[in-house]
Design an enzyme around this catalytic site. Structure first.
Site, PDB file in Angstrom:
ATOM      1  N   ARG A   1       0.828  -1.209   0.000  1.00 43.15           N
ATOM      2  CA  ARG A   1       0.000   0.000   0.000  1.00 43.15           C
ATOM      3  C   ARG A   1       0.860   1.257   0.000  1.00 43.15           C
ATOM      4  O   ARG A   1       0.562   2.218  -0.669  1.00 43.15           O
ATOM      5  CB  ARG A   1      -0.896  -0.026   1.251  1.00 43.15           C
ATOM      6  CG  ARG A   1      -2.053   0.929   1.247  1.00 43.15           C
ATOM      7  CD  ARG A   1      -2.781   0.944   2.597  1.00 43.15           C
ATOM      8  NE  ARG A   1      -2.814  -0.318   3.293  1.00 43.15           N
ATOM      9  CZ  ARG A   1      -3.786  -1.226   3.180  1.00 43.15           C
ATOM     10  NH1 ARG A   1      -4.809  -1.003   2.405  1.00 43.15           N
ATOM     11  NH2 ARG A   1      -3.726  -2.351   3.867  1.00 43.15           N
ATOM     12  N   TYR A   2       1.931   1.249   0.791  1.00 39.35           N
ATOM     13  CA  TYR A   2       2.859   2.380   0.882  1.00 39.35           C
ATOM     14  C   TYR A   2       4.155   1.979   0.191  1.00 39.35           C
ATOM     15  O   TYR A   2       4.551   0.811   0.245  1.00 39.35           O
ATOM     16  CB  TYR A   2       3.159   2.701   2.349  1.00 39.35           C
ATOM     17  CG  TYR A   2       1.954   2.946   3.216  1.00 39.35           C
ATOM     18  CD1 TYR A   2       1.320   4.180   3.231  1.00 39.35           C
ATOM     19  CD2 TYR A   2       1.454   1.936   4.027  1.00 39.35           C
ATOM     20  CE1 TYR A   2       0.219   4.399   4.044  1.00 39.35           C
ATOM     21  CE2 TYR A   2       0.346   2.146   4.842  1.00 39.35           C
ATOM     22  CZ  TYR A   2      -0.267   3.376   4.844  1.00 39.35           C
ATOM     23  OH  TYR A   2      -1.354   3.593   5.653  1.00 39.35           O
TER      24      TYR A   2
ATOM     25  N   ARG B   1       6.994  -0.138   2.372  1.00 39.10           N
ATOM     26  CA  ARG B   1       6.730  -1.303   3.219  1.00 39.10           C
ATOM     27  C   ARG B   1       5.626  -2.182   2.639  1.00 39.10           C
ATOM     28  O   ARG B   1       4.765  -1.687   1.893  1.00 39.10           O
ATOM     29  CB  ARG B   1       6.360  -0.893   4.639  1.00 39.10           C
ATOM     30  CG  ARG B   1       5.248   0.125   4.745  1.00 39.10           C
ATOM     31  CD  ARG B   1       5.396   0.870   6.084  1.00 39.10           C
ATOM     32  NE  ARG B   1       4.320   1.810   6.355  1.00 39.10           N
ATOM     33  CZ  ARG B   1       4.300   3.067   5.936  1.00 39.10           C
ATOM     34  NH1 ARG B   1       5.262   3.542   5.153  1.00 39.10           N
ATOM     35  NH2 ARG B   1       3.307   3.863   6.264  1.00 39.10           N
TER      36      ARG B   1
ATOM     37  N   CYS C   1      -4.742 -17.972  13.530  1.00 34.29           N
ATOM     38  CA  CYS C   1      -4.452 -17.220  14.749  1.00 34.29           C
ATOM     39  C   CYS C   1      -4.667 -18.153  15.935  1.00 34.29           C
ATOM     40  O   CYS C   1      -5.368 -19.155  15.827  1.00 34.29           O
ATOM     41  CB  CYS C   1      -5.391 -16.033  14.906  1.00 34.29           C
ATOM     42  SG  CYS C   1      -5.305 -14.864  13.542  1.00 34.29           S
TER      43      CYS C   1
ATOM     44  N   CYS D   1     -10.529 -12.987  17.200  1.00 39.01           N
ATOM     45  CA  CYS D   1     -11.103 -11.834  17.893  1.00 39.01           C
ATOM     46  C   CYS D   1     -12.411 -11.454  17.198  1.00 39.01           C
ATOM     47  O   CYS D   1     -12.475 -11.415  15.970  1.00 39.01           O
ATOM     48  CB  CYS D   1     -10.119 -10.672  17.865  1.00 39.01           C
ATOM     49  SG  CYS D   1      -8.468 -11.159  18.410  1.00 39.01           S
TER      50      CYS D   1
ATOM     51  N   CYS E   1     -12.221  -8.507  14.616  1.00 37.44           N
ATOM     52  CA  CYS E   1     -11.074  -8.478  13.700  1.00 37.44           C
ATOM     53  C   CYS E   1     -11.447  -7.912  12.331  1.00 37.44           C
ATOM     54  O   CYS E   1     -12.447  -8.318  11.739  1.00 37.44           O
ATOM     55  CB  CYS E   1     -10.534  -9.892  13.534  1.00 37.44           C
ATOM     56  SG  CYS E   1      -9.188  -9.984  12.342  1.00 37.44           S
TER      57      CYS E   1
ATOM     58  N   ARG F   1      -9.870  -8.531   9.711  1.00 38.23           N
ATOM     59  CA  ARG F   1      -9.632  -9.572   8.697  1.00 38.23           C
ATOM     60  C   ARG F   1     -10.455 -10.815   9.023  1.00 38.23           C
ATOM     61  O   ARG F   1     -10.078 -11.925   8.663  1.00 38.23           O
ATOM     62  CB  ARG F   1      -8.143  -9.925   8.627  1.00 38.23           C
ATOM     63  CG  ARG F   1      -7.267  -8.794   8.124  1.00 38.23           C
ATOM     64  CD  ARG F   1      -5.979  -9.303   7.478  1.00 38.23           C
ATOM     65  NE  ARG F   1      -5.208  -8.185   6.992  1.00 38.23           N
ATOM     66  CZ  ARG F   1      -4.184  -7.633   7.651  1.00 38.23           C
ATOM     67  NH1 ARG F   1      -3.796  -8.128   8.802  1.00 38.23           N
ATOM     68  NH2 ARG F   1      -3.539  -6.603   7.137  1.00 38.23           N
TER      69      ARG F   1
ATOM     70  N   ASP G   1     -12.424  -0.853  12.934  1.00 38.17           N
ATOM     71  CA  ASP G   1     -12.717  -0.861  11.500  1.00 38.17           C
ATOM     72  C   ASP G   1     -14.134  -1.347  11.215  1.00 38.17           C
ATOM     73  O   ASP G   1     -14.783  -1.984  12.047  1.00 38.17           O
ATOM     74  CB  ASP G   1     -11.716  -1.780  10.777  1.00 38.17           C
ATOM     75  CG  ASP G   1     -10.312  -1.188  10.796  1.00 38.17           C
ATOM     76  OD1 ASP G   1     -10.158  -0.030  10.383  1.00 38.17           O
ATOM     77  OD2 ASP G   1      -9.384  -1.888  11.257  1.00 38.17           O
TER      78      ASP G   1
ATOM     79  N   ASP H   1      -8.001   3.573   9.801  1.00 28.35           N
ATOM     80  CA  ASP H   1      -7.703   3.030   8.489  1.00 28.35           C
ATOM     81  C   ASP H   1      -8.854   3.460   7.592  1.00 28.35           C
ATOM     82  O   ASP H   1      -9.997   3.029   7.789  1.00 28.35           O
ATOM     83  CB  ASP H   1      -7.626   1.499   8.548  1.00 28.35           C
ATOM     84  CG  ASP H   1      -6.204   1.011   8.397  1.00 28.35           C
ATOM     85  OD1 ASP H   1      -5.601   1.319   7.350  1.00 28.35           O
ATOM     86  OD2 ASP H   1      -5.711   0.345   9.317  1.00 28.35           O
TER      87      ASP H   1
ATOM     88  N   LYS I   1      -3.712   4.588   6.635  1.00 22.31           N
ATOM     89  CA  LYS I   1      -3.977   4.910   8.039  1.00 22.31           C
ATOM     90  C   LYS I   1      -3.643   6.373   8.272  1.00 22.31           C
ATOM     91  O   LYS I   1      -2.598   6.843   7.816  1.00 22.31           O
ATOM     92  CB  LYS I   1      -3.001   4.057   8.851  1.00 22.31           C
ATOM     93  CG  LYS I   1      -3.521   3.506  10.133  1.00 22.31           C
ATOM     94  CD  LYS I   1      -2.420   2.704  10.807  1.00 22.31           C
ATOM     95  CE  LYS I   1      -2.603   1.221  10.632  1.00 22.31           C
ATOM     96  NZ  LYS I   1      -1.837   0.639   9.583  1.00 22.31           N
TER      97      LYS I   1
HETATM   98  S1  SF4 Z   1      -7.138  -9.368  15.493  1.00 20.48           S
HETATM   99 FE1  SF4 Z   1      -7.566 -10.771  13.788  1.00 20.48          FE
HETATM  100  S2  SF4 Z   1      -5.566 -11.268  12.942  1.00 20.48           S
HETATM  101 FE2  SF4 Z   1      -5.218 -10.448  15.006  1.00 20.48          FE
HETATM  102  S3  SF4 Z   1      -5.215 -12.260  16.364  1.00 20.48           S
HETATM  103 FE3  SF4 Z   1      -7.293 -11.452  16.359  1.00 20.48          FE
HETATM  104  S4  SF4 Z   1      -8.305 -12.652  14.763  1.00 20.48           S
HETATM  105 FE4  SF4 Z   1      -6.109 -12.889  14.418  1.00 20.48          FE
END
Ligand code: SF4
Length: 346
Positions: A91-92, A95, A104, A108, A111, A113, A271, A308, A315
């Site tokens: 994106r940048y 990096r 994971c 979460c 999340c 993603r 997000d 973001d 960001k």
């Molecule tokens: S925030 Fe998303 S990517 Fe990070 S540990 Fe939790 S589930 Fe996994």
């Protein structure tokens, strides 16, 4: 922190596991099954054992996740719009993000993603080679950020081999691993993991943690092992309604992180991931918390509050603003809310 619960299995990976462990209400099984069909479930024994509503809310499924709002997106920060090869986001200019795995140790509930984590585990070898070839062929790339998924859910051997490949690319000077592992699965931070992290090039660890209740004695010991190995750490925290959306809670977290040699780095506005509106505060609420923090603790402990921009535009810091242009010069607001005039010299 409240008193710990009895030991749980190393990892609880399904709604049935949670119900059997008494962590999900059986009378909501029907709604929660719909949540589980859509978004993956996993919590470690370390986090399941913490008797804290703020911790439980981050990892245990909730029927509110079925409320998908029109503004919410499958890819809220636009990773795929900037992906030159599968698993890589550029994106940048200087990096890239390398999603070395989609797995994971915990999933979460907020999340960004959440639509992709857990889908396939490690990035297939061909895709990893293509990503590393792209990095090697792009001299502007100075920093590689391993994320995913959680890169520290990979074995130390796998991490070491990625590090070895990156260390052969002269323009890559920094590798950053963004991870929840030291906090949620601290037993993984053993001698082999530390050895993998100490490989060249320079490694930073970005620790994701949202509440001081997550910092169990084992998690604190894991963070100390990383710091003692000379590996610098920064933190990232997501502002979550009902979890940490007040200055006192965040102050406690950031002070704890500083004592553990983790520099508070980013406070992310939550997000627009699907089914997460119950976690989202307003930006005005976030700015008010940041203004209070600025008065309560030294700047060293105050992270940058960032958004973001939905759609993949990057960001940006979102305040609060302490400086405004007025007719007589700049109007500067101090930490107590008083305003002062500042003029540049002629
Ligand atoms: S925030 Fe998303 S990517 Fe990070 S540990 Fe939790 S589930 Fe996994």
């Amino acid at each position: 922190m409240n008193s710990p619960k009895p030991p749980f299995p190393a990892s609880l990976n399904s709604l049935d596991d949670l119900i059997a462990a008494g962590l999900a209400p059986a009378d909501q099984a029907q709604d929660l099954a719909q949540v589980a069909e859509r978004f993956r479930i996993r919590i470690t024994s370390e986090m399941a054992g913490v008797a804290s509503a703020a911790v439980a809310a981050q990892f245990l499924p909730d029927a509110q996740e079925l409320n998908i709002r029109p503004e919410e997106m499958a890819d809220p920060i636009g990773d795929t719009a900037h992906s030159p090869t599968y698993g890589l986001t550029h994106r940048y200019p200087d990096r890239v993000i390398l999603a070395a795995t989609h797995a994971c140790e915990v999933y979460c509930r907020f999340c960004f993603r959440r639509e992709v984590v857990g889908a396939n585990a490690a990035l297939p070898a061909d895709d990893m080679s293509a990503a590393l070839d792209y990095i090697a062929a792009t001299p502007a790339i100075w920093e590689v950020i391993l994320t995913g998924g959680d890169p520290m859910s990979l074995s130390p051997r796998r991490i070491e081999s990625i590090m070895a490949r990156l260390s052969d690319i002269p323009h890559v000077q920094i590798v950053r691993l963004h991870t929840r592992v030291p906090v949620v699965a601290p037993q993984r931070i053993d001698a082999a993991m530390i050895a993998a992290l100490r490989a060249r090039p320079t490694v930073y660890v970005g620790v994701h943690t949202n509440h001081a209740d997550e910092l169990t004695p084992a998690a604190r010991a894991a963070l100390r092992r990383i710091a003692d190995a000379g590996i610098p750490m920064v933190s990232q925290t997501v502002l979550l309604r009902g979890v940490n959306d007040n200055a006192a809670t965040l102050e406690t977290l950031f002070r704890a992180l500083l004592t553990l040699r983790v520099q508070p780095y980013y406070l992310h506005h939550c997000d627009l991931a699907q089914g997460t509106s119950h976690f989202r505060t307003t930006i005005a609420a976030g700015q008010a918390i940041m203004a209070q923090l600025r008065g309560r603790m030294s700047g060293m402990g105050v992270p940058t509050y960032v958004l973001d921009i939905p759609g993949g535009f990057g960001k940006v810091p979102i305040g609060p603003d302490y400086l405004q242009q007025g007719a007589a010069g700049y109007v500067v607001t101090d930490w107590q809310g008083n305003q002062h005039i500042y003029r540049d010299p002629e």
